[in-house]
Design an enzyme around this catalytic site. Structure first.
Site, PDB file in Angstrom:
ATOM      1  N   ARG A   1       0.826  -1.111  -0.152  1.00 40.57           N
ATOM      2  CA  ARG A   1      -0.202   0.009   0.155  1.00 40.57           C
ATOM      3  C   ARG A   1       0.911   1.154  -0.164  1.00 40.57           C
ATOM      4  NH1 ARG A   1      -3.919  -1.651   5.065  1.00 40.57           N
ATOM      5  NH2 ARG A   1      -4.767  -3.482   4.170  1.00 40.57           N
TER       6      ARG A   1
ATOM      7  N   ASP B   1       1.357   5.173  -0.101  1.00 41.70           N
ATOM      8  CA  ASP B   1       0.389   6.331   0.447  1.00 41.70           C
ATOM      9  C   ASP B   1       0.336   7.184  -0.568  1.00 41.70           C
ATOM     10  OD1 ASP B   1       0.712   5.253   2.852  1.00 41.70           O
ATOM     11  OD2 ASP B   1       2.176   6.391   3.642  1.00 41.70           O
TER      12      ASP B   1
ATOM     13  N   ARG C   1       9.395   7.146   5.370  1.00 35.22           N
ATOM     14  CA  ARG C   1       9.388   8.407   5.374  1.00 35.22           C
ATOM     15  C   ARG C   1       9.958   9.000   6.553  1.00 35.22           C
ATOM     16  NH1 ARG C   1       3.393   9.708   3.331  1.00 35.22           N
ATOM     17  NH2 ARG C   1       4.159  11.827   3.769  1.00 35.22           N
TER      18      ARG C   1
END
Length: 249
Positions: A49, A51, A193
């Site tokens: 997944r 973002d 991140r």
């Protein structure tokens, strides 16, 4: 029959990979194109997944289909899709093959531009202050000593474990870009991140190198650094067992 589809996408216009109510996603656009072209409802399952705003130069997904593909199917599917999503190939796989669960590893790149560039500001995070790359790579060596990365995970995520097998973490310099490469068997939400933001703080001298040990051991997201913008992040490689694919169309 089950098929793997290999694709790439520019994530700027999408609210991530996975279907969401009231938000356009890569999965939704791909499913609609497959459904229209194959004349039956097609659901796809992705390798992960990404973002909102994150890109992928290599993503895999699987879907089930009984029938015969139209001639030049990959070409036609690309014609149905917008310019920011591209299909590389479609391969028949074992019936129990799973794009997410059978992935051996995933590799991400994060790009930082060290100078103003009118052509990449949408695809790299601009930092004008000097970064200590040698120190940041020493921090990468510390990361490789650990398995529990809860401190870099988005809070309130539904996961059974925060353990990830980290295989690679390194900064390299390519022209006017710094590229962070990280490879693991799995990643937590927002993990890359948050790691990059923490390493940037070390490179800027805002955080002592040895403090990274304490941050990781704390398991507290609040102790780690900021989360860098999504537009500099790319999923670049997903690895599978050699025997998972059978036929290429």
């Amino acid at each position: 029959m089950r098929f793997f589809i290999e694709l790439s996408y520019n994530g700027k216009a999408y609210h991530g990979w996975q279907n969401q109510p009231d938000a356009i996603t890569v999965q939704e656009v791909l499913e609609k194109a497959l459904t229209r072209l194959l004349n039956q409802d097609i659901a796809v399952v992705g390798a992960g997944r990404t973002d909102a705003g994150v890109h992928a130069s290599q993503m895999f997904a699987h879907f089930d289909f009984e029938g015969t593909f139209p001639e030049h199917f990959v070409f036609k599917l690309n014609s149905f899709l917008p310019n920011d999503i591209a299909i590389t190939s479609i391969s028949q796989v074992n019936d129990d093959a799973h794009a997410r669960f059978h992935a051996l590893s995933r590799t991400y790149n994060y790009k930082i531009s060290v100078s103003k560039n009118v052509f990449n500001y949408d695809f790299a995070y601009v930092i004008k202050k000097p970064l200590d790359i040698e120190l940041m790579n020493k921090a990468c060596e510390i990361l490789l000593q650990y398995k529990d990365f809860q401190c870099f995970s988005k809070v309130n995520t539904d996961v059974k474990t925060y353990n990830c097998k980290l295989m690679q973490a390194v900064w390299t310099i390519k022209n006017d870009e710094l590229v962070f490469t990280i490879k693991a068997d799995r990643f937590l939400r927002n993990m890359v991140r948050a790691i990059v933001g923490t390493l940037i703080n070390i490179g800027l001298g805002k955080l002592e190198l040895e403090k990274l040990h304490d941050i990781i051991k704390s398991k507290d997201r609040g102790e780690a650094g900021f989360s860098v913008p999504a537009h500099g992040l790319y999923l670049v490689n997903v690895e599978y067992p050699e025997n998972i694919k059978t036929v290429t169309n």
